[in-house]
Design a protein around this motif. Structure first.
Motif, PDB file in Angstrom:
ATOM      1  N   ARG A 341       0.831  -1.209   0.000  1.00 43.07           N
ATOM      2  CA  ARG A 341       0.000   0.000   0.000  1.00 43.07           C
ATOM      3  C   ARG A 341       0.861   1.252   0.000  1.00 43.07           C
ATOM      4  N   LEU A 342       1.895   1.262   0.835  1.00 38.78           N
ATOM      5  CA  LEU A 342       2.757   2.434   0.907  1.00 38.78           C
ATOM      6  C   LEU A 342       3.626   2.573  -0.338  1.00 38.78           C
ATOM      7  N   ALA A 343       3.983   1.444  -0.968  1.00 41.30           N
ATOM      8  CA  ALA A 343       4.724   1.524  -2.235  1.00 41.30           C
ATOM      9  C   ALA A 343       3.863   2.169  -3.317  1.00 41.30           C
ATOM     10  N   ARG A 344       2.581   1.789  -3.361  1.00 40.14           N
ATOM     11  CA  ARG A 344       1.673   2.425  -4.323  1.00 40.14           C
ATOM     12  C   ARG A 344       1.520   3.913  -3.998  1.00 40.14           C
ATOM     13  N   LEU A 345       1.440   4.212  -2.713  1.00 38.88           N
ATOM     14  CA  LEU A 345       1.337   5.608  -2.296  1.00 38.88           C
ATOM     15  C   LEU A 345       2.588   6.383  -2.695  1.00 38.88           C
ATOM     16  N   GLY A 346       3.736   5.751  -2.580  1.00 36.90           N
ATOM     17  CA  GLY A 346       4.970   6.390  -2.996  1.00 36.90           C
ATOM     18  C   GLY A 346       4.984   6.714  -4.477  1.00 36.90           C
ATOM     19  N   SER A 347       4.465   5.805  -5.278  1.00 30.89           N
ATOM     20  CA  SER A 347       4.377   6.061  -6.728  1.00 30.89           C
ATOM     21  C   SER A 347       3.443   7.232  -7.001  1.00 30.89           C
ATOM     22  N   ARG A 348       2.337   7.286  -6.272  1.00 29.62           N
ATOM     23  CA  ARG A 348       1.400   8.404  -6.458  1.00 29.62           C
ATOM     24  C   ARG A 348       2.037   9.733  -6.075  1.00 29.62           C
ATOM     25  N   VAL A 349       2.822   9.729  -5.009  1.00 29.19           N
ATOM     26  CA  VAL A 349       3.471  10.968  -4.576  1.00 29.19           C
ATOM     27  C   VAL A 349       4.497  11.411  -5.613  1.00 29.19           C
ATOM     28  N   ARG A 350       5.278  10.462  -6.134  1.00 29.80           N
ATOM     29  CA  ARG A 350       6.262  10.831  -7.160  1.00 29.80           C
ATOM     30  C   ARG A 350       5.577  11.371  -8.410  1.00 29.80           C
ATOM     31  N   GLU A 351       4.447  10.772  -8.771  1.00 31.49           N
ATOM     32  CA  GLU A 351       3.696  11.276  -9.926  1.00 31.49           C
ATOM     33  C   GLU A 351       3.153  12.671  -9.644  1.00 31.49           C
ATOM     34  N   LEU A 352       2.703  12.900  -8.419  1.00 27.71           N
ATOM     35  CA  LEU A 352       2.208  14.219  -8.045  1.00 27.71           C
ATOM     36  C   LEU A 352       3.310  15.259  -8.153  1.00 27.71           C
ATOM     37  N   VAL A 353       4.505  14.932  -7.647  1.00 25.70           N
ATOM     38  CA  VAL A 353       5.621  15.882  -7.694  1.00 25.70           C
ATOM     39  C   VAL A 353       5.989  16.185  -9.136  1.00 25.70           C
ATOM     40  N   ALA A 354       6.072  15.132  -9.972  1.00 23.38           N
ATOM     41  CA  ALA A 354       6.466  15.334 -11.364  1.00 23.38           C
ATOM     42  C   ALA A 354       5.453  16.183 -12.120  1.00 23.38           C
ATOM     43  N   ALA A 355       4.166  15.982 -11.825  1.00 21.18           N
ATOM     44  CA  ALA A 355       3.131  16.764 -12.498  1.00 21.18           C
ATOM     45  C   ALA A 355       3.078  18.187 -11.964  1.00 21.18           C
ATOM     46  N   ASP A 356       3.323  18.342 -10.680  1.00 21.41           N
ATOM     47  CA  ASP A 356       3.206  19.647 -10.028  1.00 21.41           C
ATOM     48  C   ASP A 356       4.389  20.550 -10.372  1.00 21.41           C
ATOM     49  N   GLU A 357       5.600  20.015 -10.316  1.00 21.32           N
ATOM     50  CA  GLU A 357       6.799  20.800 -10.582  1.00 21.32           C
ATOM     51  C   GLU A 357       7.889  19.875 -11.114  1.00 21.32           C
ATOM     52  N   PRO A 358       7.976  19.724 -12.447  1.00 21.98           N
ATOM     53  CA  PRO A 358       8.968  18.803 -13.033  1.00 21.98           C
ATOM     54  C   PRO A 358      10.399  19.088 -12.588  1.00 21.98           C
ATOM     55  N   GLN A 359      10.745  20.372 -12.387  1.00 23.63           N
ATOM     56  CA  GLN A 359      12.107  20.677 -11.958  1.00 23.63           C
ATOM     57  C   GLN A 359      12.392  20.137 -10.560  1.00 23.63           C
ATOM     58  N   ALA A 360      11.376  20.164  -9.688  1.00 28.53           N
ATOM     59  CA  ALA A 360      11.551  19.601  -8.345  1.00 28.53           C
ATOM     60  C   ALA A 360      11.767  18.095  -8.430  1.00 28.53           C
ATOM     61  N   ALA A 361      11.034  17.429  -9.331  1.00 35.02           N
ATOM     62  CA  ALA A 361      11.224  15.989  -9.515  1.00 35.02           C
ATOM     63  C   ALA A 361      12.648  15.700  -9.976  1.00 35.02           C
ATOM     64  N   GLN A 362      13.171  16.538 -10.893  1.00 36.15           N
ATOM     65  CA  GLN A 362      14.551  16.366 -11.328  1.00 36.15           C
ATOM     66  C   GLN A 362      15.525  16.532 -10.167  1.00 36.15           C
ATOM     67  N   LEU A 363      15.326  17.564  -9.364  1.00 35.05           N
ATOM     68  CA  LEU A 363      16.202  17.812  -8.216  1.00 35.05           C
ATOM     69  C   LEU A 363      16.190  16.634  -7.261  1.00 35.05           C
ATOM     70  N   LEU A 364      15.004  16.141  -6.929  1.00 37.23           N
ATOM     71  CA  LEU A 364      14.899  15.027  -5.992  1.00 37.23           C
ATOM     72  C   LEU A 364      15.571  13.782  -6.547  1.00 37.23           C
ATOM     73  N   ASP A 365      15.386  13.512  -7.846  1.00 35.00           N
ATOM     74  CA  ASP A 365      16.009  12.335  -8.451  1.00 35.00           C
ATOM     75  C   ASP A 365      17.527  12.432  -8.427  1.00 35.00           C
ATOM     76  N   VAL A 366      18.054  13.620  -8.739  1.00 32.76           N
ATOM     77  CA  VAL A 366      19.507  13.782  -8.747  1.00 32.76           C
ATOM     78  C   VAL A 366      20.071  13.609  -7.344  1.00 32.76           C
ATOM     79  N   LEU A 367      19.448  14.227  -6.359  1.00 27.03           N
ATOM     80  CA  LEU A 367      19.944  14.095  -4.985  1.00 27.03           C
ATOM     81  C   LEU A 367      19.893  12.645  -4.525  1.00 27.03           C
ATOM     82  N   ASP A 368      18.870  11.925  -4.944  1.00 30.07           N
ATOM     83  CA  ASP A 368      18.759  10.520  -4.552  1.00 30.07           C
ATOM     84  C   ASP A 368      19.888   9.687  -5.168  1.00 30.07           C
TER      85      ASP A 368
END
Length: 547
Positions: A341-368
């Motif tokens: 359930r939490l893994a699915r929730l994690g996917s939803r959150v990542r999709e939300l971030v990418a849709a909301d602010e693609p540059q933030a998704a890039q930043l988070l991916d690079v830092l990870d």
């Protein structure tokens, strides 16, 4: 001849202090001399506020006492903003401030002595656990130990130590008086633990809500085991980010400001709040509903109940109490289902971030991908910092420092200096262009001390968060668009290597990878403008007014 300053420094070393931060002034020079003689490293910074920020960053990274040494009057007053942040975030910092000579003081009279205030200690009363003013040289060592011990005693926080300057040079002899003992905490009542176990046994949908007190206690390991035993999701506040590893099967993938994660609170029939005061920033100004049953674990019953009244409060250290609960809590089925359930929730959150602010998704991916796993990330109250603090994968406890206690802009760069000098691994500071200018003079300290520190300055031409607030409310933008320097040239003028990129794409990843692999300090400027995340107050999805 032994002096009061010698005893003060010896007391700091007795408290385990190996490094302190400060600014010299005419009244405190004896402390610098005593520190040098005793081998205590005293790092000179360029502003008193940054001395406390650096001590704060050091303390958050290590869990040890952070120390700032400043001078009288305006020097002491300059620390108040940083001391307030340490108080709001529960950081053990000792602010050692000299005061005018005791021989020149007349009670109740302001005489106009250099740097004199009517009551210097009173300035610190609202932003410290306590204030201690020493009035005799032979008591200075004992009072220093007492003040430091109070700062380190849960609930941890800053303490002010005021020292009339003439006591520093005064001779002392004989054995240093022992510091008065800090009273031990009262034992946790067994009846309260038994009642808490009853609540856990009858709950069908428990939730662990974990705050900064749990992280500072070192409760992560037992909390993780309790969550797995209960098959209960764990939602953390800003100050508890990293208390569990990012791949823990029970850890919610972000803060409760996202509706899908906030629903975990709404669905719970029992919320167990560990080391949290359920503050306004975490609860969207208390718009989250009162849980059907609330169990609080906290070292301070009043703190635990000031916002949401608990049905039961178990007073005690988080690690000790959670360990007792772990020993008697039921073993519930459903951990594999919760993980999925939490893994699915994690996917939803990542999709939300990418849709909301693609540059933030890039930043988070690079830092990870590239951030140093054993280092410390210090984020400022800039838009990029908000995104990372809310949604970044924090590898462990004390791996993130974020000033969401008091919300002081300009925190990250000087705090990162303290964290980097703690020797906990390479430190990464994530700051905005506006916040960086609060303490840009500390580039001189960075050049002087050569810490393992990378500073990422996200330049959007001003105070981007405030600009968003104005645009969002339909008002003209005023005071938020700033004239800024060439940050690369500024850093290089101090001898600090610096580069710049546009956005958070492949070039940013390449430059950041190189910066983090380098030796010594460096600066990377990123020209980018981001939309604030849902965790910032203008975008809270629960819009109920303050209670």
């Amino acid at each position: 001849m032994r002096t009061g300053a010698d005893d003060l420094v010896a007391a700091l070393q007795e408290l385990g202090v190996e490094i302190a931060f400060g600014l010299p002034g005419v009244h405190n020079l004896a402390i610098w001399e005593a520190a040098a003689a005793a081998g205590l490293r005293l790092v000179g910074v360029r502003h008193e506020q940054t001395a406390v920020y650096a001590a704060d960053g050091y303390a958050r990274a290590t869990g040890r006492l952070g120390v700032a040494v400043v001078t009288t009057g305006p020097g002491a007053a300059n620390t108040l903003g940083a001391t307030g942040e340490a108080m709001a975030s529960g950081v053990p910092v000792l602010v050692v401030a000299t005061d005018i000579p005791s021989t020149l003081r007349r009670p109740g009279v302001h005489r106009g002595v250099l740097h004199e205030t009517r009551d210097q200690g009173a300035m610190f009363a609202p932003v410290t656990k306590t204030t201690v003013t020493c009035d005799a040289a032979d008591q200075l060592g004992a009072e220093t130990v007492r003040a430091g011990a109070v700062a380190l005693t849960p609930a941890t926080g800053p303490v002010y130590l005021g020292v009339p300057t003439d006591l520093l040079s005064a001779p002392v002899d004989g054995d240093r008086p022992a510091a008065p003992a800090v009273p031990p905490p009262a034992p946790t009542p067994e009846a309260d633990v038994a009642r808490a176990l009853e609540l856990l046994a009858t709950a069908r949908r428990p939730l662990l809500w974990v705050g900064g007190g749990a992280l500072r206690s070192g409760a992560g390991e037992v909390l993780g085991r309790l969550a797995e035993q209960l098959a209960a999701p764990v939602v953390t506040t800003y100050n508890a980010r990293g208390v569990l590893p990012p791949d823990h099967p029970c850890l919610a993938p972000g803060l409760a400001h996202v509706p899908a994660i906030g629903a975990l609170w709404d669905d719970a029939d029992l919320v167990v709040a560990v080391g949290s005061d359920l503050d306004g920033l975490s609860t969207q100004n208390w718009a989250m509903p009162q849980p059907p049953t609330l169990l609080a674990v906290n070292v301070d019953a009043a703190d635990a109940n000031k916002n949401y009244p608990a049905d039961l409060t178990v007073v005690g250290d988080a690690t000790a109490v959670v360990g007792q609960l772990l020993a008697g809590a039921p073993h519930r089925a459903g951990l594999p289902e919760l993980r999925e359930r939490l893994a699915r929730l994690g996917s939803r959150v990542r999709e939300l971030v990418a849709a909301d602010e693609p540059q933030a998704a890039q930043l988070l991916d690079v830092l990870d991908r590239v951030a140093v796993p054993d280092g410390v990330l210090v984020a400022d109250m800039c838009i990029a910092g908000y995104w990372v603090a809310a949604f970044g994968r924090i590898p462990g406890p004390r791996a993130l420092a974020f000033p969401m206690g008091w919300g002081t802009l300009g925190y990250a760069f000087p705090a990162a200096l303290g964290a980097a000098l703690a020797g906990q691994g390479r430190t990464l500071a994530l700051v905005g262009d506006g916040g960086f200018l609060f303490a840009c003079g500390e580039l001189a300290t960075v050049a002087q001390e050569q810490p393992e520190l990378t500073v990422v300055i996200v330049d959007d031409g001003g105070y981007g968060m405030l600009r968003f607030d104005q645009v969002h409310s339909g008002t003209p933008t005023r005071g938020v668009d700033l004239v800024t320097p060439d940050f690369v040239a500024l850093a290089r003028s101090f001898g600090v290597p610096a580069e710049s990129v546009d956005g958070f794409g492949p070039e940013f990843e390449q430059q950041l990878t190189a910066a983090l692999a380098a030796t010594g300090p460096n600066v990377l400027v990123v020209r980018a403008a981001l939309t604030p995340p849902p965790s910032t107050s203008p975008r809270w999805y629960r819009r109920q007014g303050p209670r």
